[in-house]
Design an enzyme around this catalytic site. Structure first.
Site, PDB file in Angstrom:
ATOM      1  N   TYR A  77       0.840  -1.210   0.000  1.00  0.00           N
ATOM      2  CA  TYR A  77       0.000   0.000   0.000  1.00  0.00           C
ATOM      3  C   TYR A  77       0.870   1.253   0.000  1.00  0.00           C
ATOM      4  CZ  TYR A  77      -3.943   3.062   0.785  1.00  0.00           C
ATOM      5  OH  TYR A  77      -4.890   4.040   0.625  1.00  0.00           O
ATOM      6  N   PHE A 129      -6.934  21.540 -25.233  1.00  0.00           N
ATOM      7  CA  PHE A 129      -7.163  20.104 -25.308  1.00  0.00           C
ATOM      8  C   PHE A 129      -8.414  19.814 -24.486  1.00  0.00           C
ATOM      9  CE2 PHE A 129      -6.852  15.659 -24.075  1.00  0.00           C
ATOM     10  CZ  PHE A 129      -6.821  15.102 -25.343  1.00  0.00           C
ATOM     11  N   THR A 130      -9.211  18.854 -24.946  1.00  0.00           N
ATOM     12  CA  THR A 130     -10.546  18.621 -24.382  1.00  0.00           C
ATOM     13  C   THR A 130     -10.552  18.509 -22.853  1.00  0.00           C
ATOM     14  OG1 THR A 130     -10.211  16.283 -24.845  1.00  0.00           O
ATOM     15  CG2 THR A 130     -11.432  17.545 -26.473  1.00  0.00           C
ATOM     16  N   ASP A 220       1.871  20.417 -20.614  1.00  0.00           N
ATOM     17  CA  ASP A 220       1.198  19.144 -20.852  1.00  0.00           C
ATOM     18  C   ASP A 220       2.197  18.294 -21.648  1.00  0.00           C
ATOM     19  OD1 ASP A 220      -0.240  16.978 -21.816  1.00  0.00           O
ATOM     20  OD2 ASP A 220      -2.092  18.114 -22.049  1.00  0.00           O
ATOM     21  N   LYS A 263       0.327   7.615 -23.497  1.00  0.00           N
ATOM     22  CA  LYS A 263       0.853   7.956 -24.821  1.00  0.00           C
ATOM     23  C   LYS A 263       2.339   7.602 -24.891  1.00  0.00           C
ATOM     24  CE  LYS A 263      -3.215  10.212 -24.864  1.00  0.00           C
ATOM     25  NZ  LYS A 263      -3.768  11.126 -23.895  1.00  0.00           N
ATOM     26  N   ARG A 387     -12.470  15.296 -34.908  1.00  0.00           N
ATOM     27  CA  ARG A 387     -11.920  16.424 -34.164  1.00  0.00           C
ATOM     28  C   ARG A 387     -12.410  17.665 -34.893  1.00  0.00           C
ATOM     29  NH1 ARG A 387     -11.681  14.973 -29.490  1.00  0.00           N
ATOM     30  NH2 ARG A 387      -9.832  14.083 -28.553  1.00  0.00           N
ATOM     31  N   PHE A 454     -18.331  14.659 -27.488  1.00  0.00           N
ATOM     32  CA  PHE A 454     -17.876  13.778 -28.583  1.00  0.00           C
ATOM     33  C   PHE A 454     -17.805  12.319 -28.144  1.00  0.00           C
ATOM     34  CE2 PHE A 454     -13.560  13.262 -26.972  1.00  0.00           C
ATOM     35  CZ  PHE A 454     -13.430  14.376 -26.159  1.00  0.00           C
TER      36      PHE A 454
HETATM   37  C1  PLP Z   1      -4.695  12.060 -23.405  1.00  0.00           C
HETATM   38  C2  PLP Z   1      -4.358  13.446 -23.092  1.00  0.00           C
HETATM   39  C3  PLP Z   1      -4.699  14.022 -21.874  1.00  0.00           C
HETATM   40  C4  PLP Z   1      -5.569  13.320 -20.845  1.00  0.00           C
HETATM   41  O1  PLP Z   1      -4.996  12.166 -20.382  1.00  0.00           O
HETATM   42  P1  PLP Z   1      -5.816  10.839 -20.005  1.00  0.00           P
HETATM   43  O2  PLP Z   1      -4.755   9.878 -19.601  1.00  0.00           O
HETATM   44  O3  PLP Z   1      -6.573  10.428 -21.225  1.00  0.00           O
HETATM   45  O4  PLP Z   1      -6.726  11.196 -18.884  1.00  0.00           O
HETATM   46  C5  PLP Z   1      -4.249  15.311 -21.625  1.00  0.00           C
HETATM   47  N1  PLP Z   1      -3.546  15.999 -22.538  1.00  0.00           N
HETATM   48  C6  PLP Z   1      -3.224  15.484 -23.724  1.00  0.00           C
HETATM   49  C7  PLP Z   1      -2.428  16.289 -24.692  1.00  0.00           C
HETATM   50  C8  PLP Z   1      -3.621  14.192 -24.053  1.00  0.00           C
HETATM   51  O5  PLP Z   1      -3.320  13.691 -25.245  1.00  0.00           O
END
Ligand code: PLP
Length: 462
Positions: A77, A129-130, A220, A263, A387, A454
């Site tokens: 933990y 970004f969304t 980011d 990613k 998109r 979306f």
């Molecule tokens: C995927 C992504 C996020 C969000 O991350 P999640 O792991 O999907 O929650 C934030 N910023 C960018 C540029 C992304 O591609």
């Protein structure tokens, strides 16, 4: 006549040790599946998809080294050894001393937004970004797009369309005052612009400008390795530096960063906050206990953190990162040989079809990109995503649709998953849809969820 030798081929820098069969379906089957999914590729069942280019998020193939790491999970933990391995690699490869794991990127965005943003604040950034924007808005902030104009032009060939326009940033600072700007939010490569990188020169300029006004930069860094690779390939003075060196240099300009490990890091789940700011670190480390789990696992299993730690080591390897971007480039060149309109330059993680040029007879209200993604799926079982107007959503204050200049279908490449022959099949299918494009009539939205529509919106064909 014998074929002339031209040495330009590349091949995947790995061999296949385990396979996952994929289902082959016929067109009537897919037409039914598309209809049932409300013509939203997010609502399709994965097993009905032949080549899945929905996203590169969490869809990566791990290496044998990473799979072996899963067996080394320390599921304590508190204080798991995998946590410390991951932290060491965050320090080593991103150069940030402090680190908080999260279950994925948006959890990190949620916490950073809560910690940094006060109601009434403004957050300038290089295109939205969304998930990033929605958390900034939920924290009471207003996102302001300060990316260069070229980013909104799918046909502009600018090599660094992810750059911030310093004049736009300065105008915002003059208008609202530096005190109302908690940080400048920089992503790279910029997903919504078509996977376009920023340059180191631009980053330096923005860092200097922000510093003059006492404003911090937050990154980011979800696809930071791809941005570093583009800098190596395109920017003067960086040709001889390694991607790992460039990545460290990029991070050195930031106060902190959040990352979706799904990613670059070549894993299926994970995220983190990394920072050099002790105050933000202390707050995040405390907040993570409420939302995610203890600060030494942040919603992840020990084995997940081990896979991430090992993924960081692999993501900067020259053969891995160059193969990734070259695969996307191969796809782009093949599509262009059929005259198919794309966003240029090609992105790092994806090819973006320009739906406005692909379907010039459809008005934006008929959702050209959403329609095109559905048609491609029906044709061959290849799944991309919209998109454009659907992703862009509504203005939270006025409730009006936000009409974006770009109306794109994204074909995103999972890392190490598909081969060149998969790409050939996909290109042939899109060329077929392009041939018959005049028959596409557009869609009507019949269900619209409140947030990030979306993902769950439903449509009917006109
Ligand atoms: C995927 C992504 C996020 C969000 O991350 P999640 O792991 O999907 O929650 C934030 N910023 C960018 C540029 C992304 O591609």
């Amino acid at each position: 006549m014998a074929k002339k030798i031209i040495k330009h081929s590349w091949a995947e820098p790995y061999k296949i040790k385990m396979v996952e069969p994929i289902k082959v379906t016929d067109k009537p089957y897919r037409q039914k599946a598309a209809k049932e999914a409300g013509y939203n590729t997010f609502l399709l069942k994965s097993e009905d998809v032949y080549i899945d280019l929905l996203t590169d998020s969490g869809t990566n193939a791990m290496s044998d080294y990473q799979w072996a790491g899963l067996m080394m999970g320390d599921e304590a933990y508190a204080g798991s050894k995998n946590f410390y391995h991951l932290w060491d690699n965050v320090k080593k490869y991103y150069g940030m001393p402090y680190f908080v794991p999260t279950h994925q990127g948006r959890a990190a965005e949620h916490m950073i937004s809560k910690i940094m943003i006060k109601p009434g604040d403004f957050i300038p950034g290089n295109m939205y970004f969304t998930t990033t924007r929605v958390h900034q808005e939920l924290a009471g902030g207003t996102f302001v797009d300060v990316i260069i104009d070229e980013a909104h032009d799918a046909q502009s060939k600018h090599p660094f369309k992810g750059n911030i326009d310093p004049n736009k940033l300065e105008a915002l600072i003059n208008k609202v005052g530096a005190k109302k700007i908690p940080y400048v939010c920089i992503a790279g490569p910029v997903n919504m612009a078509g996977g376009q990188p920023f340059s180191m020169a631009n980053l330096k300029e923005i860092a200097t400008l922000a510093k003059k006004h006492g404003i911090k930069l937050w990154f980011d860094g979800t696809r930071a390795t791809e941005n570093a690779y583009f800098i190596q390939q395109k920017e003067k003075g960086y040709e001889k530096k390694t991607v790992a060196q460039i990545l460290i240099e990029i991070c050195s300009y930031f106060d902190g960063m959040w990352v979706s490990a799904k990613k670059d890091l070549l894993v299926n789940i994970g995220g983190f906050i990394a920072t050099r700011n002790k105050r933000v670190f202390d707050e995040a480390r405390n907040m993570v206990v409420i939302y995610e789990g203890l600060h030494s696992y942040g919603g992840l299993a020990g084995r997940d953190m081990e896979a991430m730690a090992r993924g960081i080591e692999e993501m900067v390897k020259p053969e891995n990162i160059s193969m990734r971007v070259k695969q996307v480039e191969y796809c782009g060149k093949e599509l262009e040989s059929y005259g198919i309109p794309l966003v240029k330059p090609y992105g790092g993680h994806a090819i973006f079809l320009d739906a406005k040029l692909f379907l010039p007879h459809l008005k934006q209200d008929l959702f050209p990109a959403q329609s095109l993604a559905a048609e491609i799926y029906e044709d061959s079982g290849v799944r991309g995503m919209e998109r454009g107007l659907v992703s862009s959503g509504r203005d939270p204050k006025t409730g009006e649709n936000r009409y974006p200049k770009l109306e794109l279908v994204r074909l995103t490449f999972p890392r190490r998953v598909y081969t060149q022959s998969h790409i050939d099949v996909m290109v042939e299918s899109i060329a077929e849809v392009f041939d018959k494009r005049k028959k596409i009539k557009g869609l009507k939205m019949v269900y619209e969820p409140k947030y990030l529509r979306f993902f769950q919106a439903r449509f009917v064909k006109l």
